[in-house]
Design an enzyme around this catalytic site. Structure first.
Site, PDB file in Angstrom:
ATOM      1  N   SER C   8       0.834  -1.193   0.000  1.00 24.84           N
ATOM      2  CA  SER C   8       0.000   0.000   0.000  1.00 24.84           C
ATOM      3  C   SER C   8       0.877   1.254   0.000  1.00 24.84           C
ATOM      4  CB  SER C   8      -0.887  -0.026   1.249  1.00 24.84           C
ATOM      5  OG  SER C   8      -1.796   1.039   1.239  1.00 24.84           O
ATOM      6  N   SER C  13      -0.692   2.809  -8.319  1.00 21.72           N
ATOM      7  CA  SER C  13      -1.741   3.462  -9.119  1.00 21.72           C
ATOM      8  C   SER C  13      -1.171   4.555 -10.013  1.00 21.72           C
ATOM      9  CB  SER C  13      -2.804   4.087  -8.219  1.00 21.72           C
ATOM     10  OG  SER C  13      -3.268   3.155  -7.293  1.00 21.72           O
ATOM     11  N   ASP C  33      -8.063  -2.698  -5.810  1.00 19.98           N
ATOM     12  CA  ASP C  33      -9.005  -1.648  -5.415  1.00 19.98           C
ATOM     13  C   ASP C  33     -10.293  -1.731  -6.226  1.00 19.98           C
ATOM     14  OD1 ASP C  33      -7.258  -0.723  -3.553  1.00 19.98           O
ATOM     15  OD2 ASP C  33      -6.785   1.157  -4.549  1.00 19.98           O
TER      16      ASP C  33
END
Lengths: 173, 173, 173, 173
Positions: C8, C13, C33
């Site tokens: 994380s 992303s 996600d």
């Protein structure tokens, strides 16, 4: 200034966006959600800030109230400086919440609008939104209106946001 | 009050969240993004409001400037009423933007912080964010700092948000 | 198919969005996600679904694993049907997570990419994001890479997302 | 599998979230919005991808259709692999859109649900949402249902999302 008060999932935000669309002048939209967004993340789940219990109860602490009071003063100044503002709020303390706004606003003219929605309907819309703690809608549906004075009340149980907004806008023009 | 000024994708929001985390007292976060969110949807793509050109140029019109002036007055009142506030802004008019804040703030003490980021790096982060008009980062990287006075400058090109925040926080404590 | 694995706040992303921008063909972005978003709200905080502990530990239950397996099969079918797909995932079970993907993919060619980020840096970026449970970044920084095989590794500690994406894209063209 | 088809702002997403809440088993929610989110940013405003005209017209290009076909195959595989899935889609090509789903699904059993909403009401809700191109609701209210076959139709004009969901759920149990 227009101040909408209603429980969670009663449809305030939708009415605000419709008001901004139907009113010919530009109105700023502010409210309890935009205030909470300005807080440090750690205050959004804390005793001194704001806490959402699993059953939908919302409690606010000392830091929250102090900062909210300063924020309210600032919003009143924006109105005095010429901005048209529509507020959507949840009067967690009913009449006491309204008194706090009255003190902050002083001589700024305000249209007080109650946004009602049948508890069971608001609870269903809370499920449909999917991003809220379940139980807030039912817990707040009646309590936020206790002893609050309104110039005007709308009810989203059977009336669309846009129609509620038109009713409110007719009182402003 | 802390006022951060920097171009789009220079890393202001990350620094703000880190500041809220490392400063022991609760600070409210306000800024140009939260102001734009209060505007009617129709003003978010209009000549009189704010418009984002395909090449990343941002232009603001008469209604925007008028409402922003009232909003700035209100933010100054919040600070006078006791709220600690960190602002992140994009000084589209450079020194003139800073003067507008100074006028609104009057005697409210402010720490002026420049947030710099090499243009090419900011442009790359704009791609990585994916939700911004491409070109804003490059267009604003230098221009927003023109003739602006700072108490302190940080540069996110090679420094993490949290480290920048700690540098700023050390000047506040 | 490109499969990114990293903890994380390691920057997956951002790399995905840059990959979509720099690769000449259109690539679909899918990942853990987007899978979690498809789940019923009640599974996003439950023993049988996925639960985020206050210290950042993430645990997944029986229903989650069963649905995720079906979802993985479907993603493999999309690739076989001609879609270029970039996945960003968090291998909570390390090598076992990778084996599940290998089984689902069968003969679909995949480029395995490890996305590393020094634990302290990822933890700082977690603070800067503000919307994640604090502690996940540190808890996952090393564990998700245990015994995982990669074709390529990138490290966002000192390298921008766009540069990482270019390194990966060079292996695909 | 449950497939909801309806125009923009007809209330599909609210019904999906209510379905996920009232159905005892966990159902995955997928749909045209989640598919569009997987596309590269540059395809979300392009001739080859998907384009939203100022009047609310939506057009999709060659790359969009090709990737969507692969995505649809994958969703069918997820269902065959045991996942319960509720889809919300906008059949921009009416009966032809339905045929594409039928081909992809093959022998996967599906409940076809039409979600209707009076055009003027959907247009009002589009204003209340504030994040959609104005005009889509009216443009799609009737056209998406042309020559489409349904097992069941619900109408959100005067019926709440939760009640619509209960009607649909009764056909699944």
């Amino acid at each position: 200034m227009i101040i909408l008060n209603g429980g969670s999932s009663s449809g305030k935000s939708g009415i605000v966006r419709c008001l901004q669309a139907v009113l010919p002048d530009p109105w700023l939209a502010l409210g309890c959600d935009s205030f909470v967004d300005t807080l440090p993340a750690r205050m959004q789940a804390s005793d001194r800030g704001i806490a959402f219990a699993a059953d939908g109860e919302v409690t606010v602490g000392a830091d929250f109230l102090e900062l909210e009071a300063a924020w309210r003063e600032g919003v009143a100044t924006m109105a005095r400086a010429g901005a048209r503002i529509v507020i959507d709020d949840v009067f967690l303390s009913g009449a006491a919440s309204q008194r706090r706004w009255r003190t902050a606003l002083g001589d700024v003219p305000a249209l007080w609008v109650g946004v009602r929605c049948a508890s069971a309907i608001a609870a269903g819309r809370e499920v449909a939104r999917g991003d809220r703690v379940q139980g807030m809608a039912a817990a707040q549906a009646l309590s936020v209106h206790e002893d609050v004075f309104y110039d005007l009340e709308v009810d989203t149980t059977h009336t669309e946001s846009l129609d509620c907004a038109r009713t409110i806008a007719a009182r402003v023009a």
